[in-house]
Write an enzyme that holds these catalytic residues in place. Sequence first.
Site, PDB file in Angstrom:
ATOM      1  N   GLY A 150       0.824  -1.194   0.000  1.00  0.00           N
ATOM      2  CA  GLY A 150       0.000   0.000   0.000  1.00  0.00           C
ATOM      3  C   GLY A 150       0.862   1.250   0.000  1.00  0.00           C
ATOM      4  N   CYS A 151       0.248   2.376  -0.341  1.00  0.00           N
ATOM      5  CA  CYS A 151       1.005   3.623  -0.450  1.00  0.00           C
ATOM      6  C   CYS A 151       1.473   4.138   0.916  1.00  0.00           C
ATOM      7  CB  CYS A 151       0.183   4.677  -1.187  1.00  0.00           C
ATOM      8  SG  CYS A 151      -1.505   4.873  -0.579  1.00  0.00           S
ATOM      9  N   TYR A 152       0.556   4.254   1.874  1.00  0.00           N
ATOM     10  CA  TYR A 152       0.966   4.673   3.220  1.00  0.00           C
ATOM     11  C   TYR A 152       2.004   3.722   3.814  1.00  0.00           C
ATOM     12  CZ  TYR A 152      -2.801   8.190   3.885  1.00  0.00           C
ATOM     13  OH  TYR A 152      -3.618   9.295   3.821  1.00  0.00           O
ATOM     14  N   THR A 154       4.237   1.890   2.332  1.00  0.00           N
ATOM     15  CA  THR A 154       5.530   2.087   1.680  1.00  0.00           C
ATOM     16  C   THR A 154       6.280   3.236   2.328  1.00  0.00           C
ATOM     17  OG1 THR A 154       4.794   1.187  -0.444  1.00  0.00           O
ATOM     18  CG2 THR A 154       6.666   2.703  -0.495  1.00  0.00           C
ATOM     19  N   SER A 155       5.604   4.358   2.495  1.00  0.00           N
ATOM     20  CA  SER A 155       6.227   5.530   3.098  1.00  0.00           C
ATOM     21  C   SER A 155       6.670   5.260   4.536  1.00  0.00           C
ATOM     22  CB  SER A 155       5.231   6.699   3.053  1.00  0.00           C
ATOM     23  OG  SER A 155       5.723   7.813   3.750  1.00  0.00           O
TER      24      SER A 155
END
Length: 345
Positions: A150-152, A154-155
């Site tokens: 997921g994007c969150y 990954t960060s």
Amino acid sequence: MHKKRVAIIGATGYTGSELVGILKNHDKVEIALITSESRAGEKFSDVHRSFQGIVDDRLGKAEQIDQAEADLVFLALPHGISMEYVRRFAQKKFRIVDLSGDFRLSSPAMYTEWYQKDHTYKEGFEQAAYGLPELFRDEVKNARLVANPGCYPTSAILALAPLCKSNMLKTSTIIVDAKSGITGAGIKAKPVTHYSNVSDNFQAYGIKTHRHTIEIQNTLEELTGDMPPIQFTPHLLPVDRGILSTIYAQPAEKTSREKLNALYKDFYQNEPFVRITENPPAIKEVRGSNYCNIYVDYDERTNNIILISVIDNLVKGAAGQAVQNMNIMLGFSEHEGLHQIPMNP
């Protein structure tokens, strides 16, 4: 050189169009099939008009996958739907990168708890590799099914990984305060994405219950062997794309900014898409690129480590990372097709 053939199942959303844009400029692959069950027969450029004269291919249906003779298939589908395609394709020869959340967690039970939906292809959990290359490159290389993060997560995970792997944190103190652009909500209109709600506004959502909470926690637990519950709160920014995560945690023992900076530079020294910055990064410094910029600091007054991590949610947080995984799976250079320079301004 013979190009590898790839297919994209579900290309009418933001992630699908981002994939097409990246793959169109990839020297080692050709797009054999782009599908949409609802808009089959239309040109891709009719759906995404910025592609006019660039990608005018007709959208097909997923049932045409055999004719495509694909070496690898991207599933750019919502969670709950993607698992059905993985099940349908179980006996096919091609490899799969799934951009949904259907195989990111460690068990079907965990999936049911956080996604509030029963999983229909539990066998997939045994096959899936978690596709964060900087941490799980070897697993990705040999996997038939890769669960694109997921994007969150990954960060947050890239920011926390050096500290977690070095056992330098009191893991019970982790707080992830993250903000995302509106494209993270997907292309379908919802009340929360109306212009009047997003413009000139800023709000938290998914407090205590966002499904990316467990994905972050689950993955960090793989690095440490034990991970108490983390606190994760997402927010909606009035911007098109980008994620900025500010993360707080206390060190296991006294530390300094210099020591932390040296740790991060050493940990990521051979990673082409992670950049350790000397100043707090902004989302425009990675916009349109596959980079993750990370800043690390230490506050002696509060005894908190402060991490700031930025990515483009549609690239490193989705399509770019999917192509990075594809490159590893097909034996290409990891940079291939991902040379985009951040768009700033």
